[in-house]
Design a protein around this motif. Structure first.
Motif, PDB file in Angstrom:
ATOM      1  N   PHE A  82       0.838  -1.216   0.000  1.00  0.00           N
ATOM      2  CA  PHE A  82       0.000   0.000   0.000  1.00  0.00           C
ATOM      3  C   PHE A  82       0.867   1.258   0.000  1.00  0.00           C
ATOM      4  N   ASN A  83       2.069   1.159   0.614  1.00  0.00           N
ATOM      5  CA  ASN A  83       2.987   2.297   0.548  1.00  0.00           C
ATOM      6  C   ASN A  83       3.533   2.455  -0.861  1.00  0.00           C
ATOM      7  N   SER A  84       3.872   1.318  -1.490  1.00  0.00           N
ATOM      8  CA  SER A  84       4.399   1.381  -2.852  1.00  0.00           C
ATOM      9  C   SER A  84       3.390   2.020  -3.789  1.00  0.00           C
ATOM     10  N   LEU A  85       2.100   1.734  -3.545  1.00  0.00           N
ATOM     11  CA  LEU A  85       1.069   2.249  -4.441  1.00  0.00           C
ATOM     12  C   LEU A  85       0.546   3.603  -3.970  1.00  0.00           C
ATOM     13  N   GLY A  86       1.045   4.061  -2.831  1.00  0.00           N
ATOM     14  CA  GLY A  86       0.635   5.366  -2.327  1.00  0.00           C
ATOM     15  C   GLY A  86      -0.811   5.425  -1.876  1.00  0.00           C
ATOM     16  N   MET A  87      -1.297   4.337  -1.290  1.00  0.00           N
ATOM     17  CA  MET A  87      -2.663   4.385  -0.764  1.00  0.00           C
ATOM     18  C   MET A  87      -2.629   3.891   0.677  1.00  0.00           C
ATOM     19  N   SER A  88      -3.759   3.999   1.355  1.00  0.00           N
ATOM     20  CA  SER A  88      -3.765   3.539   2.738  1.00  0.00           C
ATOM     21  C   SER A  88      -3.942   2.026   2.763  1.00  0.00           C
ATOM     22  N   GLN A  89      -3.569   1.446   3.892  1.00  0.00           N
ATOM     23  CA  GLN A  89      -3.676   0.002   4.048  1.00  0.00           C
ATOM     24  C   GLN A  89      -5.114  -0.465   3.824  1.00  0.00           C
ATOM     25  N   GLY A  90      -6.067   0.290   4.394  1.00  0.00           N
ATOM     26  CA  GLY A  90      -7.476  -0.090   4.300  1.00  0.00           C
ATOM     27  C   GLY A  90      -7.987  -0.090   2.870  1.00  0.00           C
ATOM     28  N   VAL A  91      -7.584   0.923   2.107  1.00  0.00           N
ATOM     29  CA  VAL A  91      -8.051   0.996   0.719  1.00  0.00           C
ATOM     30  C   VAL A  91      -7.527  -0.206  -0.054  1.00  0.00           C
ATOM     31  N   PHE A  92      -6.249  -0.526   0.153  1.00  0.00           N
ATOM     32  CA  PHE A  92      -5.693  -1.664  -0.573  1.00  0.00           C
ATOM     33  C   PHE A  92      -6.410  -2.955  -0.164  1.00  0.00           C
ATOM     34  N   ALA A 104      -0.288 -11.889   2.964  1.00  0.00           N
ATOM     35  CA  ALA A 104      -0.887 -11.693   4.285  1.00  0.00           C
ATOM     36  C   ALA A 104      -0.326 -10.454   4.971  1.00  0.00           C
ATOM     37  N   VAL A 105       0.972 -10.193   4.784  1.00  0.00           N
ATOM     38  CA  VAL A 105       1.564  -9.023   5.437  1.00  0.00           C
ATOM     39  C   VAL A 105       1.714  -7.867   4.455  1.00  0.00           C
ATOM     40  N   LEU A 106       1.107  -8.032   3.268  1.00  0.00           N
ATOM     41  CA  LEU A 106       1.089  -7.002   2.232  1.00  0.00           C
ATOM     42  C   LEU A 106       2.497  -6.541   1.845  1.00  0.00           C
ATOM     43  N   SER A 107       3.399  -7.509   1.705  1.00  0.00           N
ATOM     44  CA  SER A 107       4.751  -7.192   1.245  1.00  0.00           C
ATOM     45  C   SER A 107       4.741  -6.959  -0.262  1.00  0.00           C
ATOM     46  N   THR A 108       5.352  -5.873  -0.684  1.00  0.00           N
ATOM     47  CA  THR A 108       5.387  -5.561  -2.118  1.00  0.00           C
ATOM     48  C   THR A 108       6.058  -6.688  -2.904  1.00  0.00           C
ATOM     49  N   GLY A 109       7.219  -7.119  -2.426  1.00  0.00           N
ATOM     50  CA  GLY A 109       7.951  -8.173  -3.135  1.00  0.00           C
ATOM     51  C   GLY A 109       7.144  -9.452  -3.243  1.00  0.00           C
ATOM     52  N   GLY A 110       6.478  -9.837  -2.145  1.00  0.00           N
ATOM     53  CA  GLY A 110       5.677 -11.060  -2.144  1.00  0.00           C
ATOM     54  C   GLY A 110       4.555 -10.991  -3.168  1.00  0.00           C
ATOM     55  N   ILE A 111       3.911  -9.845  -3.250  1.00  0.00           N
ATOM     56  CA  ILE A 111       2.786  -9.713  -4.176  1.00  0.00           C
ATOM     57  C   ILE A 111       3.286  -9.678  -5.622  1.00  0.00           C
ATOM     58  N   ILE A 112       4.451  -9.056  -5.848  1.00  0.00           N
ATOM     59  CA  ILE A 112       5.040  -9.079  -7.203  1.00  0.00           C
ATOM     60  C   ILE A 112       5.344 -10.528  -7.601  1.00  0.00           C
ATOM     61  N   THR A 113       5.928 -11.289  -6.678  1.00  0.00           N
ATOM     62  CA  THR A 113       6.257 -12.681  -6.975  1.00  0.00           C
ATOM     63  C   THR A 113       4.991 -13.480  -7.278  1.00  0.00           C
ATOM     64  N   MET A 114       3.946 -13.250  -6.487  1.00  0.00           N
ATOM     65  CA  MET A 114       2.685 -13.950  -6.715  1.00  0.00           C
ATOM     66  C   MET A 114       2.171 -13.661  -8.126  1.00  0.00           C
ATOM     67  N   ALA A 115       2.185 -12.381  -8.501  1.00  0.00           N
ATOM     68  CA  ALA A 115       1.698 -12.008  -9.826  1.00  0.00           C
ATOM     69  C   ALA A 115       2.565 -12.649 -10.907  1.00  0.00           C
TER      70      ALA A 115
END
Lengths: 397, 170
Positions: free
Chosen positions: A158-168, B141-152
């Motif tokens: 959510f930080n990478s995309l510049g949005m809040s955790q809840g929105v994501f 689950a922990v909204l890690s950027t790297g993890g989600i990129i790997t998933m995609a």
């Protein structure tokens, strides 16, 4: 409170926990049908979308749990393992694994599960996995550059995309539900005998609505850290809440007295702290107040924590944040370090001194000025205390 | 043979709770490929200790695992997966030695492809620092950027190339 590792669960006990969690993991994977490569591969050909259903539901469940527990303050989200992001590695590795999935029909976890119930292809896959890791290990000098490239830290999406955790979170849930609906439609067309045959439309619709509602709730649950920082950044909140103050004279007296019931907390930047701070002060920037390594120092109830910064306003924000986090026995230095410097460190006699009180104050400040300057000089020569050794949670696959 | 599996959403919910329990109790998610790495590091360390000591990959991993690569969290967790999977097989009467394959390939071809697929997965999981469990699922689950990129990347690639490998499955 959570996670329990490493403070409450020892390394040995943690391995037992690993075994128990693994048993639950393996049992659920097998019950879901992940021990079958034909079922797993079905996700790519439309005849069986079990993988997407299980995977997305599990991800949404765990994510929601992390957000909710973080919001109510039970789970210290600063302390859980966030997979680090290395851009090239994440993409290249994912692409290679995508080929591995379609060619091999398993992924490592599911292959172990399949092997456990006698699937011979799963056993070959596990063997292949070992070979693959070995190839990487032997070729590491060649791969190291790309493996280590573009490290972006332990960043969150959510930080990478510049949005809040809840929105994501809400977006992810909506995407999941739409995917569930679409894939069920596709599956029914491709394979009339697929698992969707047994779905009860009514209960599934209910469940879908339920998790979208959950997503809407998550939208309003900012991260606890985000929420508390937001609270104290509101000028209105700062104005309407008060924090005890300590005068420069009292602080000077207590420093000279070597008062053990005093803990000075310098919330300025490290650079300013290094160039000059008060004797015995510890440097905890406002943003670091959440960190677990400081709970011991800030949590000592019998010691008065006095927050110092250049000005009283910054002190107050830090103290209010600490109060919101749950720390007690806090106060701020009246007038900030600016006043302390003027009235103690650079004390100069002003005007006429006539009353008894003025004479006492003058005598004290003249004495304190030199003595504290000396203490500051001494503490500067001392090597800085090493930062508290903190065991970080290890993670990774 | 017709066998009955759990409703996928119910299974997903239970899997999510397991993952959440792992995160809440131990601060880390689930994983699998890490156990493969531990096994490889342990084997090389035992068979060719000098080679392991000279290699950056082995020596760094040995250090990270306190010179005892099999006493690692993920190794115990994967042992648990074996036990849990086996118990589930017993409960649902699915214990049989068999090779699953698409209708158009032979058993030995299937086993060959399983081996190749496993090798690719093992290799890829090292680049991505985790596999479907450790990077994609736990990362989500922990909204890690790297993890989600790997998933995609995993699923995107799977769909992109599925057509070329259709003979293996349909």
């Amino acid at each position: 409170m959570f996670p329990l590792v490493p403070d409450l669960i020892s390394d040995e006990l943690n391995l037992i926990v690993a075994l128990l969690i693994g048993i639950a993991f393996g049992f659920v994977l097998e019950q879901a049908g992940f021990s079958s490569s034909k079922k797993l591969a079905g996700v790519f050909y439309g005849y069986d979308f079990t993988v997407i259903r299980v995977f997305f539901t599990a991800g949404v469940t765990a994510m929601s749990g992390v957000i909710i527990l973080g919001y109510i303050g039970w789970l210290d989200t600063d302390f859980i393992y966030i997979n680090p992001t290395y851009l090239e590695g994440a993409i290249l590795g994912g692409v290679i694994m995508g080929f591995g999935f379609i060619i091999g029909g398993y992924c490592p976890g599911t292959s172990v599960c399949g092997a456990a119930i006698g699937k011979i292809d799963a056993m070959f896959f596990v063997g292949g996995g070992l070979i693959g890791v070995f190839l990487f290990a032997e070729g590491y000098p060649m791969f190291e550059n790309i493996y280590m490239a573009s490290f972006l830290g332990n960043i969150r999406i959510f930080n990478s995309l510049g949005m809040s955790q809840g929105v994501f979170a809400l977006l992810l849930i909506v995407v999941a539900v739409v995917t569930f609906i679409m894939t069920t439609k596709i599956e029914r067309k491709v394979n009339a005998e697929g698992p969707a045959k047994d779905f009860h439309p009514h209960s599934h619709r209910l469940a879908g609505t339920g998790i979208i509602l959950l997503g809407v709730v998550l939208l309003f649950l900012p991260d606890r850290k985000e929420r508390l920082v937001g609270k104290v950044s509101d000028e209105n909140f700062v104005q309407t809440h008060s924090v005890q103050t300590m005068t420069s004279d009292e602080l000077a007296f207590r420093i000279l007295d070597g008062d053990h019931r005093l803990q000075i907390v310098d919330v300025r930047d490290g650079k300013e702290f290094d160039s000059a701070s008060l004797p015995g002060a510890i440097n905890i920037k406002t943003g670091q107040l959440f960190q677990k390594e400081f709970t011991e120092i800030l949590g000592q109830k019998h010691r008065k924590k006095v927050f110092i910064a250049a000005d009283e306003h910054s002190e107050k924000i830090a103290a209010l944040l600490a109060q919101e986090i749950g720390y007690e026995n806090l106060c701020v230095l009246k007038g900030g370090l600016a006043e302390f410097t003027a009235s103690i460190l650079k004390y100069t006699k002003l005007g006429t001194i006539s009353t008894r009180e003025e004479i006492d104050t003058d005598r004290f400040r003249s004495k304190a000025s030199g003595a504290i300057a000396l203490l500051i000089k001494e503490s500067k020569n001392k090597p800085a205390k090493p930062a508290a050794l903190i065991k970080k949670v290890a993670g990774g696959c | 043979m017709k066998t009955h599996y759990m409703n996928p959403y119910a299974a997903g919910f239970l899997l999510g709770l397991t993952l959440l329990a792992a995160i809440v109790i131990t601060g880390r998610g689930l994983g699998a490929s890490g156990a493969l790495k531990s096994s490889v590091v342990a084997t090389v360390h035992t068979v060719a200790p000098q080679h392991a000591a000279a290699s950056k990959f082995y020596s760094e991993n040995l250090k990270a695992l306190h010179d005892n690569p099999l006493k690692a969290w993920l190794v115990f967790e994967v042992l648990g997966v074996v036990i849990g999977g086996f118990l589930s097989g017993v409960v649902s009467d699915r214990l049989t030695f068999q090779t699953e394959r698409g209708p158009r390939i032979s058993n030995s071809a299937r086993l060959g492809f399983a081996l190749i697929g496993g090798a690719l997965f093992g290799l890829g999981s090292q680049f991505a620092r985790g596999c479907t469990s450790g990077a994609a699922l736990s990362g989500m689950a922990v909204l890690s950027t790297g993890g989600i990129i790997t998933m995609a990347a995993i699923f995107g690639t799977g769909y992109a190339v599925a057509y070329f490998f259709r003979k293996l499955w349909i």
